[in-house]
Motif scaffolding. Structure first.
Motif, short mmCIF file in Angstrom:
data_model
loop_
_atom_site.label_atom_id
_atom_site.label_comp_id
_atom_site.label_asym_id
_atom_site.label_seq_id
_atom_site.Cartn_x
_atom_site.Cartn_y
_atom_site.Cartn_z
N ARG A 87 0.93 -1.36 -0.06
CA ARG A 87 -0.04 0.07 0.12
C ARG A 87 0.77 1.20 0.20
O ARG A 87 0.46 2.27 -0.51
N THR A 88 2.06 1.16 0.63
CA THR A 88 2.74 2.37 0.38
C THR A 88 3.82 2.10 -0.61
O THR A 88 4.91 2.86 -0.87
N GLY A 89 3.71 1.45 -1.61
CA GLY A 89 4.58 0.93 -2.60
C GLY A 89 6.02 -0.05 -2.59
O GLY A 89 6.73 -0.08 -3.48
N SER A 90 5.96 -0.29 -1.12
CA SER A 90 6.94 -1.38 -0.88
C SER A 90 7.00 -2.63 -1.90
O SER A 90 5.78 -3.15 -2.05
N VAL A 91 8.20 -3.09 -2.17
CA VAL A 91 8.38 -4.13 -2.92
C VAL A 91 8.42 -5.55 -1.94
O VAL A 91 9.47 -5.69 -1.25
N ASN A 92 7.28 -6.33 -1.94
CA ASN A 92 7.20 -7.42 -1.11
C ASN A 92 7.21 -8.83 -1.80
O ASN A 92 6.40 -9.26 -2.54
N PRO A 93 8.61 -9.37 -1.75
CA PRO A 93 8.49 -10.60 -2.47
C PRO A 93 7.92 -11.60 -1.72
O PRO A 93 7.66 -11.70 -0.23
N TRP A 94 7.40 -12.66 -2.37
CA TRP A 94 6.83 -14.00 -1.73
C TRP A 94 7.33 -15.35 -2.38
O TRP A 94 7.69 -15.28 -3.75
N ALA A 95 7.32 -16.15 -1.64
CA ALA A 95 7.73 -17.53 -2.25
C ALA A 95 6.53 -18.37 -2.67
O ALA A 95 5.50 -18.46 -1.99
N VAL A 96 6.93 -18.99 -4.04
CA VAL A 96 6.03 -19.97 -4.55
C VAL A 96 6.58 -21.39 -4.05
O VAL A 96 7.62 -21.57 -4.38
N LEU A 97 5.89 -22.45 -3.17
CA LEU A 97 6.32 -23.43 -2.51
C LEU A 97 5.49 -24.58 -3.29
O LEU A 97 4.48 -24.60 -3.66
N GLU A 98 6.44 -25.66 -3.29
CA GLU A 98 6.04 -27.07 -3.40
C GLU A 98 4.96 -27.32 -2.35
O GLU A 98 5.28 -27.16 -1.29
N PRO A 99 3.66 -27.53 -2.55
CA PRO A 99 2.53 -27.68 -1.34
C PRO A 99 3.10 -28.46 -0.39
O PRO A 99 3.53 -29.51 -0.49
N VAL A 100 2.92 -28.19 1.00
CA VAL A 100 3.37 -28.88 1.97
C VAL A 100 2.35 -28.77 3.38
O VAL A 100 1.87 -27.59 3.25
N ASN A 101 2.19 -29.79 3.96
CA ASN A 101 1.30 -29.70 5.07
C ASN A 101 1.85 -29.39 6.27
O ASN A 101 2.90 -29.84 6.79
N ILE A 102 1.60 -28.36 6.96
CA ILE A 102 1.96 -27.72 8.12
C ILE A 102 0.97 -27.54 9.24
O ILE A 102 -0.02 -26.78 8.98
N ARG A 103 0.87 -28.55 10.16
CA ARG A 103 -0.31 -28.35 11.33
C ARG A 103 -1.61 -28.49 10.52
O ARG A 103 -2.45 -27.84 10.92
N GLY A 104 -1.89 -29.49 9.36
CA GLY A 104 -3.19 -29.50 8.91
C GLY A 104 -3.53 -28.79 7.99
O GLY A 104 -4.69 -28.59 7.35
#
Length: 698
Positions: free
Chosen positions: A356-373
Motif C-alpha cells: 500500500r505504500t509502494g513497498s516491494v514485497n517478495p513472496w515464495a511459491v512453494l511445493e505444497p506442504v502440510n504444516i499443522r493440518g
C-alpha cells in the motif's frame, strides 16, 4: 516326516530350498544396508543439530527416520547394536571442549504424537504397577538446550550440556553470563551437592533480532538452535549479549535431603532462585493430562518462546524408581509432541507484490506442504535484502514455518541439499504492475515503487483504509474493495463516501441487504477516532501507535496541517523518519485535497476534549490477552477517561493491566515497582466511571 513337510511346503510355493535361502540372505543384506543407511543419516543429522547447531532435517523428517530404525530393530533384534542412535542421546561432545561426566545420566524422553500413544504409555506404567494410583505433573516442553547445573555448598561449579547422555560439554563460564541462572542458591543451609536440570532457551523476539544482525553464513533455523549456538561460544562475552534465559525443570540428584515428589522438587528449585515455568500443572488423572495437552496446543502461539509439546511425569519419586528405564528412556515420563510448525519443501519461484505504500514485497511459491493440518503453497520473504542475506535460490530446499500459527515464512535454505541447478534471485528493476523504475535507498532494506498512482498501491491502500485496524468498514472486505477499484468506483479512499446504493448493487454477489449494510458501515466510519483516520491514510512509517501519539498531541487535523516537521518530531515516541514522512505527505497538494474531501464527507478529524478526566495524570499499559476487551478497546477507554497509554514499562508507569499469558512486561513491572492489576480490576474501574464496555464505540 520333517523332510516331507519341508518338501511339500516348497512344492506349494514353487521355490527351491536353495533359492529360498538365497532370497532370505538377499533380504537380510538389504535390511542390514537399510539399517546402516538410517544410522548414517541420523548420526549426520545429530552432528549437524547438536554439534554444529545447523539442522539439515526438520523434526518431522528426523522422527520418521528414527521411527523406521526403531521398528526394524524391534522386529530384528540381531541388527541392534550398542552404538545405534536408538540407544544413545544426542551426539558426542566436542573434543576441544572440556567434558563433564554426568553422575546420573541425562536420558531423553519417548515421544507420543497422539492421544492414543499417550494412553498406551499410561497403560504400560499401570501394567508394571497394577495397584498404583498415579498423579502427574504436566510441563510445557520448552524448545531449547538441556543443561545440568551442579552446585556445591550452594555455589555454581559446573554448567554442562546433555551431550550423549553420559558425557556432556562443560560451558560453565558461558552459563554464568545467563542472568536467570543463580550463581548461589537462595538457601541458608544448602545441600552439599545438588544438580538442577533445566532448559536454556531464547525468546522469539531475541531470536528474530539475532538473525537480523547476522550474515547469511550464520543464520539460525529456529530459537532452539540460536540458543545452542549462542551458548557454545569461545568468548563468553558473546553469550552474554545473546539474551539467553533458563527454566528449571528437575533435580538430577541431591545429597543430604530426601524428596518424595517431583512437584516438591519444582517448588524447591523455585525457592532456590531459579525460574520455574508458571504454566506447570499437577493432574490427578490422565483425563486432566489430556485436557492440558489440548489446551496448550491452541495457546502455545501466545507464548514469547517456542514449545514443541508437553512433558508428562509421574509425580511420585518412589514410583519413578520402581518404573525405571527402558533403553535410553524413563518409563515414568513421556513427551507429548505437537505437530511440527517447521517443514522442508522446495522453493519453486519468487514473485513480487506491491504494498500500500509502494513497498516491494517478495513472496515464495512453494511445493505444497502440510504444516499443522494446513496445506501451504506460498510464504512471505520479507524483503529483497532478506533474500540476498539468506542466499535463497529458486529451486532450493528450504525450511518453512508458520509464525504465530498463521503466516508462513521461509526461514533458511538447506544448503547441503543443493544440486547446482538452483538459480539466485535477481532484484527487480521496474514495478511489475506499472513499469515505474524501482527506488532503493541506501539505508533501507525495502525497495519501493514511487508511483503513487500505481494500480497495485491503490488497491492495497483501499483495503487498508477499510480494514478493522483503520476505519473499520464492516462488511467491506478485500473482495469488495477489489470489485470497487476494478469497476472504477474508487480511485481514492475519499470515494468510499460518495458510493451509491445503485453502484453497490452492480457488484457481483451484492444484494439489496448487503448494499444497505455496506452504506451503514461507511456512515458509521465517519465517527471513528481521529487516529484511525490518520493511520488509514497509508502514510509511510505511521503505524497505529504513532498515529495515536500524533493525534493526541495536536488534537485536530487543522492543527496538524500547520505543524512543522520539528514540532512533529518533538513528540515523545515519534522518530525522525516518521516525522519527515508525515510532514512531506501533508505538504503535497493532492493529499490536502484528499483531506478536504474527507472533511466535506463528515469524517471525524478532531479529538474530543476531555479536560480533567478521572484518569488524568495516570498511565496504563496492557500485557497478555484480555478476555472481555480487545487491546484497542481497552486503550480507547483509558483515553476517554483522560488517561494515557504507555508503550513500555518505566518507573513512571502508573498501572500494568495483566491478561492471560502475559509477556516479559510483567516481570519488568515487578522490578520497577509498578502497580499490577488483573482485567477484572480494570473492568470495575471503567464501570465505576460510567464507561459502557459493551459499546462498539470504545
Amino acid at each position: 516326516m520333517a523332510d516331507q513337510s519341508f518338501e511339500r511346503e516348497h512344492e506349494q510355493t514353487g521355490v527351491e530350498p536353495s533359492q529360498e535361502a538365497s532370497s532370505r540372505a538377499s533380504e537380510s543384506e538389504e535390511l542390514a544396508a537399510r539399517v546402516a543407511e538410517l544410522r548414517r543419516r541420523i548420526e549426520e543429522a545429530n552432528y549437524q543439530y547438536y554439534v554444529l547447531d545447523n539442522p539439515t532435517l526438520t523434526d518431522a523428517e528426523y522422527d520418521q527416520l528414527m521411527q523406521e530404525l526403531r521398528r526394524i530393530e524391534e522386529e530384528h533384534p540381531e541388527l541392534q547394536t550398542p552404538d545405534s542412535p536408538t540407544q544413545r542421546v544426542g551426539a558426542a561432545p566436542l573434543p576441544e571442549v572440556r567434558q563433564h561426566r554426568h553422575p546420573v545420566p541425562m536420558l531423553s524422553l519417548a515421544n507420543a504424537r497422539s492421544e492414543e500413544e499417550l494412553q498406551a504409555w499410561h497403560r504400560r506404567a499401570q501394567n508394571i504397577l497394577p495397584n498404583a494410583t498415579f498423579e502427574y505433573v504436566c510441563e510445557l516442553k520448552i524448545d531449547g538446550l538441556a543443561m545440568a547445573l551442579t552446585y556445591e555448598q550452594g555455589r555454581l561449579t559446573v554448567g554442562a550440556t546433555r551431550g550423549d547422555g553420559l558425557v556432556g560439554e562443560d560451558w560453565t563460564p558461558n552459563v554464568r553470563t545467563i542472568r536467570s541462572i543463580p550463581q548461589r542458591l537462595r538457601d541458608a543451609n544448602p545441600p552439599p551437592r545438588v544438580e538442577v536440570r533445566g532448559e536454556i532457551y531464547m525468546t522469539i523476539e531475541s531470536f528474530e533480532k539475532l538473525n537480523a544482525s547476522l550474515t547469511r553464513e550464520k543464520l539460525f533455523a529456529n530459537p532452539r538452535n540460536a540458543a545452542a549456538g549462542s551458548l557454545r561460544q569461545k568468548d563468553p562475552r558473546i553469550t552474554a549479549e545473546r539474551n539467553l534465559d533458563f527454566f528449571g525443570y528437575q533435580i538430577g540428584y541431591i545429597e543430604g535431603r530426601n524428596l518424595s515428589t517431583h512437584w516438591e522438587a519444582l517448588q524447591l528449585i523455585a525457592e532456590w532462585g531459579f525460574p520455574v515455568n508458571p504454566h506447570n500443572r499437577r493432574a490427578r488423572d490422565l483425563d486432566e493430562v489430556l485436557q492440558y495437552c489440548r489446551e496448550w496446543e491452541q495457546k502455545r502461539f501466545e507464548l514469547p518462546y517456542e514449545i514443541d509439546g508437553v512433558v508428562i511425569k509421574i509425580n511420585d519419586l518412589a514410583q519413578q524408581q520402581e518404573l525405571g528405564y527402558v533403553g535410553r528412556e524413563p518409563r515414568w515420563a513421556i513427551a507429548f509432541k505437537y505437530p511440527p510448525i517447521q517443514v522442508a519443501t522446495r522453493l519453486l519461484d519468487i514473485r513480487i507484490n506491491i504494498g500500500r505504500t509502494g513497498s516491494v514485497n517478495p513472496w515464495a511459491v512453494l511445493e505444497p506442504v502440510n504444516i499443522r493440518g494446513v496445506t501451504v503453497s506460498r510464504a512471505t520473504l520479507h524483503n529483497e535484502q532478506d533474500i540476498l542475506r539468506k542466499d535463497l535460490r529458486i529451486g532450493d530446499w528450504v525450511i518453512v514455518q508458520r509464525a504465530g500459527e498463521v503466516i508462513p515464512q521461509v526461514v533458511k535454505p538447506i544448503v547441503e541439499r543443493r544440486t547446482g541447478e538452483e538459480r539466485p534471485y535477481t532484484p527487480i528493476e521496474r514495478c511489475p504492475v506499472c513499469e515505474t523504475p524501482i527506488m532503493r535507498l541506501p539505508d533501507e532494506a525495502i525497495a519501493y515503487c514511487p508511483n503513487t498512482d500505481c494500480p497495485a498501491r491503490l488497491l492495497e491502500s483501499v483495503i487498508h483504509f477499510a480494514s478493522k485496524g483503520a476505519m473499520d468498514l464492516e462488511t467491506i472486505g478485500e473482495k469488495q474493495c477489489e470489485q470497487l477499484v476494478k469497476a472504477g468506483y474508487i480511485k481514492t479512499v475519499a470515494d468510499f463516501y460518495d458510493l451509491t446504493r445503485e453502484q453497490l448493487l452492480k457488484l457481483e454477489g451484492v444484494k439489496e441487504k448487503s448494499a444497505d449494510n455496506m452504506l451503514k458501515a461507511i456512515e458509521a466510519s465517519k465517527k471513528r477516532p481521529f487516529w484511525r483516520l490518520l493511520f488509514g491514510l497509508n502514510i509511510r512509517y505511521i503505524g497505529e501507535k504513532t498515529a495515536q501519539l500524533i493525534t493526541e498531541h495536536f488534537g485536530s487535523m487543522d492543527r496538524l496541517l500547520t505543524a512543522s516537521e520539528e514540532e512533529i518530531m518533538a513528540i515523545p515516541g515519534v522518530g525522525p523518519k516518521s516525522a519527515h514522512s508525515l510532514y512531506t505527505w501533508l505538504q503535497q497538494e493532492k493529499n490536502r485535497q484528499l483531506i478536504e474531501r474527507l472533511r466535506q464527507a463528515g469524517v471525524n478529524m478532531t479529538i474530543e476534549e476531555r479536560p480533567g478526566g478521572p484518569l488524568a495524570g495516570q498511565s496504563f499499559l496492557f500485557t497478555g490477552k484480555l478476555a472481555h476487551l480487545t487491546r484497542s478497546q481497552a486503550e480507547e477507554a483509558v483515553r476517554q477517561l483522560g488517561g494515557t497509554v504507555a508503550s513500555n514499562v518505566t518507573r513512571s508507569l502508573t498501572h500494568l493491566i495483566v491478561g492471560e499469558d502475559p509477556g516479559s512486561k510483567l516481570e519488568k513491572a515487578r522490578r520497577a515497582g509498578v502497580q499490577i492489576h488483573d482485567e477484572q480490576w480494570f473492568l470495575d474501574l471503567l464501570r465505576q466511571h460510567g464507561v459502557d464496555i459493551s459499546s462498539s464505540g470504545i
